[in-house]
Scaffold this active site. Structure first.
Site, mmCIF file in Angstrom:
data_model
loop_
_atom_site.group_PDB
_atom_site.id
_atom_site.type_symbol
_atom_site.label_atom_id
_atom_site.label_comp_id
_atom_site.label_asym_id
_atom_site.label_seq_id
_atom_site.Cartn_x
_atom_site.Cartn_y
_atom_site.Cartn_z
ATOM 1 C CG ASP A 172 8.274 -5.699 -3.854
ATOM 2 O OD1 ASP A 172 7.070 -5.574 -3.535
ATOM 3 O OD2 ASP A 172 8.694 -5.465 -5.011
ATOM 4 C CE1 TYR A 214 -3.774 -9.782 -11.928
ATOM 5 C CE2 TYR A 214 -6.177 -9.749 -12.034
ATOM 6 C CZ TYR A 214 -5.000 -9.447 -11.378
ATOM 7 O OH TYR A 214 -5.037 -8.807 -10.148
ATOM 8 C CE LYS A 265 -4.218 -11.905 -8.889
ATOM 9 N NZ LYS A 265 -3.442 -11.828 -7.634
ATOM 10 C CB THR A 276 -2.031 -0.413 -6.019
ATOM 11 O OG1 THR A 276 -2.323 -1.143 -7.219
ATOM 12 C CG2 THR A 276 -3.053 -0.767 -4.940
#
Ligand code: NAD
Length: 278
Positions: free
Chosen positions: A42, A174, A178, A209
């Site tokens: 990460d 986005y 994707k 999340t």
């Protein structure tokens, strides 16, 4: 093989990008809970240290590497470190991803100037495609580099239902990233099939999340998302675990190039509000 053996990932070496939080952390946790040796990768050092510490307290075999998936060099160094230390890499989750800001509809429902097509800057495009699509490419490249000589491996890409449908409230780049990541996954699956490397994708709907600063957990946002979902709720990160284990284990030995949607039925269409029946 009996069904217990099919899902057996004990002693597999598993790398998860974006593994310090949310869906990636749950994938890593699922693998570690089943006996895999997991390396969470990460960019967020503090969150990574905290995640590793939390799992190690439970005696799970988890470590961390700080990476930036938009840099092939950064990922290559981390993959080499892991392979050198662990003796190889069996499973890779290409999961890191970020929100890209407003779409052409702003969060308050008005039309967004910043998110309008004609105002997307080159800098924005390069930055976010670099993470959300470039990150997947780099992770696939590093996985292939380590798995091909061995002749086996599992790669799981986190895409999104944004690969299949469009809405105004999420940033345009986005969707582009994707959808491209989905097709990139399929091309990689085609190329790597002869090396016994299966490449698949998980396409989540709304999960609670930290993406977009935890925006989906803001009560009024959460209520809207819940009301529009056929199951009338959003998912908790843990709900990814079963699918993660399936795609990382021998249970999916003849599944490759598939993108599995996990969205509570969101792609089916507008939710049945149940109003007529109440
Ligand atoms: N949460 C949802 O509703 C949802 C829906 C569909 C798809 N997704 C996808 O799931 C994946 C995981 O997102 P999440 O919801 O768990 O979000 P999250 O923010 O909780 O976790 C994402 C992690 O990726 C890390 N990351 C960001 N940029 C990075 C970089 N350049 N290099 C390395 N790590 C980086 C972050 O630090 C974070 O720990 C993303 O690809 C996201 O697009 C999420």
């Amino acid at each position: 093989m009996n069904t217990t053996q099919l899902f057996d990932v004990r002693n597999k070496v598993c790398v998860v990008t974006g593994g310090a939080s949310g869906i990636g952390l749950a994938c890593g946790e699922a693998m570690a809970e089943n006996g895999a040796r997991v390396v969470l990768m990460d960019i967020d050092t503090a969150r990574l240290e905290e995640a590793v510490a939390r799992l190690r307290v439970r005696d799970l075999a988890v470590s961390g590497e700080v990476v930036d998936v938009s840099s092939r060099v950064s990922l290559a160094a981390a993959f080499d470190t892991v392979a050198g230390r662990e003796g190889g890499i069996d499973v890779v989750f290409a999961n890191a991803g970020v929100d890209v800001g407003e779409g052409f509809i702003a969060r308050d429902g008005s039309r967004s100037v910043e998110g309008a097509l004609e105002n997307i800057t080159e800098e924005h495009w390069r930055k976010y495609l670099g993470i959300n699509l470039g990150g997947v490419l780099h992770t696939l490249q590093e996985a292939a580099r380590h798995m091909k000589p061995v002749g086996s491996g599992k790669i799981v890409v986190t895409t999104s239902i944004a690969s299949f449908c469009n809405v105004g409230g999420v940033g345009t780049s986005y969707f582009a990233a994707k959808a491209a990541a989905s097709h990139l996954m399929r091309q990689a699956a085609l190329e790597l099939a002869r090396y016994n490397i299966q490449v698949n994708a998980i396409a989540p709907g709304s999960f609670a999340t930290n993406i977009a600063g935890g925006h989906v957990r803001v009560p009024e946002v959460r209520r809207i998302l819940e009301a529009s979902n056929p199951q009338q709720r959003i998912a908790e990160p843990d709900e990814i675990k079963g699918l993660a284990l399936l795609l990382a284990s021998d249970a999916s030995s003849f599944i490759t190039g598939s993108e599995i949607v996990i969205d509570g039925g969101a792609l089916l269409g507008p939710a049945d509000s149940g109003a007529q029946h109440d």
